[in-house]
Design a protein around this motif. Structure first.
Motif, PDB file in Angstrom:
ATOM      1  N   VAL A   1     -49.503-119.033  70.102  1.00 56.51           N
ATOM      2  CA  VAL A   1     -49.039-117.765  69.527  1.00 56.51           C
ATOM      3  C   VAL A   1     -49.751-116.566  70.142  1.00 56.51           C
ATOM      4  N   GLU A   2     -50.935-116.780  70.716  1.00 54.64           N
ATOM      5  CA  GLU A   2     -51.637-115.698  71.404  1.00 54.64           C
ATOM      6  C   GLU A   2     -50.842-115.238  72.634  1.00 54.64           C
ATOM      7  N   ASP A   3     -50.147-116.159  73.296  1.00 55.80           N
ATOM      8  CA  ASP A   3     -49.299-115.791  74.434  1.00 55.80           C
ATOM      9  C   ASP A   3     -48.182-114.851  73.994  1.00 55.80           C
ATOM     10  N   ARG A   4     -47.608-115.095  72.821  1.00 56.70           N
ATOM     11  CA  ARG A   4     -46.555-114.211  72.308  1.00 56.70           C
ATOM     12  C   ARG A   4     -47.107-112.803  72.108  1.00 56.70           C
ATOM     13  N   ARG A   5     -48.306-112.717  71.513  1.00 60.03           N
ATOM     14  CA  ARG A   5     -48.929-111.420  71.289  1.00 60.03           C
ATOM     15  C   ARG A   5     -49.184-110.706  72.620  1.00 60.03           C
ATOM     16  N   ARG A   6     -49.679-111.443  73.633  1.00 59.83           N
ATOM     17  CA  ARG A   6     -49.938-110.852  74.951  1.00 59.83           C
ATOM     18  C   ARG A   6     -48.648-110.367  75.609  1.00 59.83           C
ATOM     19  N   LEU A   7     -47.586-111.173  75.513  1.00 59.15           N
ATOM     20  CA  LEU A   7     -46.309-110.771  76.106  1.00 59.15           C
ATOM     21  C   LEU A   7     -45.791-109.493  75.448  1.00 59.15           C
ATOM     22  N   LEU A   8     -45.806-109.434  74.126  1.00 58.74           N
ATOM     23  CA  LEU A   8     -45.324-108.245  73.419  1.00 58.74           C
ATOM     24  C   LEU A   8     -46.196-107.027  73.719  1.00 58.74           C
ATOM     25  N   SER A   9     -47.499-107.232  73.889  1.00 60.16           N
ATOM     26  CA  SER A   9     -48.398-106.142  74.238  1.00 60.16           C
ATOM     27  C   SER A   9     -48.058-105.584  75.623  1.00 60.16           C
ATOM     28  N   GLU A  10     -47.882-106.466  76.596  1.00 56.33           N
ATOM     29  CA  GLU A  10     -47.502-106.039  77.951  1.00 56.33           C
ATOM     30  C   GLU A  10     -46.150-105.324  77.945  1.00 56.33           C
ATOM     31  N   LEU A  11     -45.218-105.863  77.177  1.00 57.65           N
ATOM     32  CA  LEU A  11     -43.895-105.257  77.075  1.00 57.65           C
ATOM     33  C   LEU A  11     -44.007-103.849  76.480  1.00 57.65           C
ATOM     34  N   GLY A  12     -44.843-103.703  75.452  1.00 54.34           N
ATOM     35  CA  GLY A  12     -45.048-102.396  74.839  1.00 54.34           C
ATOM     36  C   GLY A  12     -45.681-101.390  75.784  1.00 54.34           C
ATOM     37  N   LEU A  13     -46.596-101.846  76.633  1.00 52.12           N
ATOM     38  CA  LEU A  13     -47.273-100.958  77.573  1.00 52.12           C
ATOM     39  C   LEU A  13     -46.390-100.537  78.735  1.00 52.12           C
ATOM     40  N   HIS A  14     -45.587-101.471  79.247  1.00 48.85           N
ATOM     41  CA  HIS A  14     -44.868-101.227  80.500  1.00 48.85           C
ATOM     42  C   HIS A  14     -43.340-101.180  80.366  1.00 48.85           C
ATOM     43  N   GLY A  15     -42.809-101.594  79.217  1.00 50.92           N
ATOM     44  CA  GLY A  15     -41.355-101.609  79.031  1.00 50.92           C
ATOM     45  C   GLY A  15     -40.674-102.828  79.608  1.00 50.92           C
ATOM     46  N   SER A  16     -41.407-103.560  80.447  1.00 50.71           N
ATOM     47  CA  SER A  16     -40.889-104.811  80.996  1.00 50.71           C
ATOM     48  C   SER A  16     -42.070-105.690  81.403  1.00 50.71           C
ATOM     49  N   VAL A  17     -41.785-106.966  81.531  1.00 47.37           N
ATOM     50  CA  VAL A  17     -42.777-107.957  81.944  1.00 47.37           C
ATOM     51  C   VAL A  17     -42.097-108.868  82.941  1.00 47.37           C
ATOM     52  N   GLU A  18     -42.801-109.174  84.027  1.00 43.61           N
ATOM     53  CA  GLU A  18     -42.249-110.088  85.026  1.00 43.61           C
ATOM     54  C   GLU A  18     -43.209-111.247  85.238  1.00 43.61           C
TER      55      GLU A  18
END
Length: 156
Positions: free
Chosen positions: A99-116
């Protein structure tokens, strides 16, 4: 890096570029914009493109995390039917192995608008854990924000 690993990496990069182009078409369709070039896409055409992407694709409401659509690739890899997944969240499905990975993904998405190329492990309906690469982006339609995620199974 071995020659086989270089070839596999090059193939994954090429496939990822092709899928990013498809996701860009879906993104513009989701915003109600015509794709470039060409005529406005109908909802049926949008759905046909969505369903034929070989990777798992999931669209969720950004605020609540509710899944609003999953494609055939998602259903094949994770074993959920549309009715199993729609109106539920990924934590409700137990999709995240960590579940920590989910939090990290959402954090990156919030910062940059996208994640690759976010590498993680997700759990299927049967409980099997699979390695995946996720590329995701916010899309906006009628002032509502959604997350469109491409999920590629990278297990051999």
């Amino acid at each position: 890096m071995t020659n086989d690993q270089s070839i596999d990496r090059a193939r994954l990069i090429e496939e990822n570029d092709r899928l990013r182009k498809r996701l860009a078409v879906l993104d513009s369709a989701g915003r109600g914009e015509p794709p470039e070039p060409g005529p406005q896409m109908s909802p049926d055409f949008f759905e046909a493109i969505f369903e034929t992407i070989p990777d798992g694709v999931m669209m969720t409401r950004a605020e609540s995390g509710e899944i609003i659509n999953v494609n055939a690739g998602f259903r094949r890899v994770f074993g959920y039917s549309k009715s199993d997944a729609i109106d539920r969240t990924t934590p409700e499905l137990g999709l995240w192995s960590d579940v920590e990975d989910r939090r990290r993904l959402l954090s990156e998405l919030g910062l940059h608008g996208s994640v690759e190329d976010f590498v993680t492990r997700l759990r299927t309906k049967s409980g099997q854990v699979v390695s995946v690469v996720i590329s995701a982006a916010y899309i906006v339609r009628n002032e509502d924000r959604y997350i469109l995620a491409d999920i590629r199974d990278i297990d051999p």
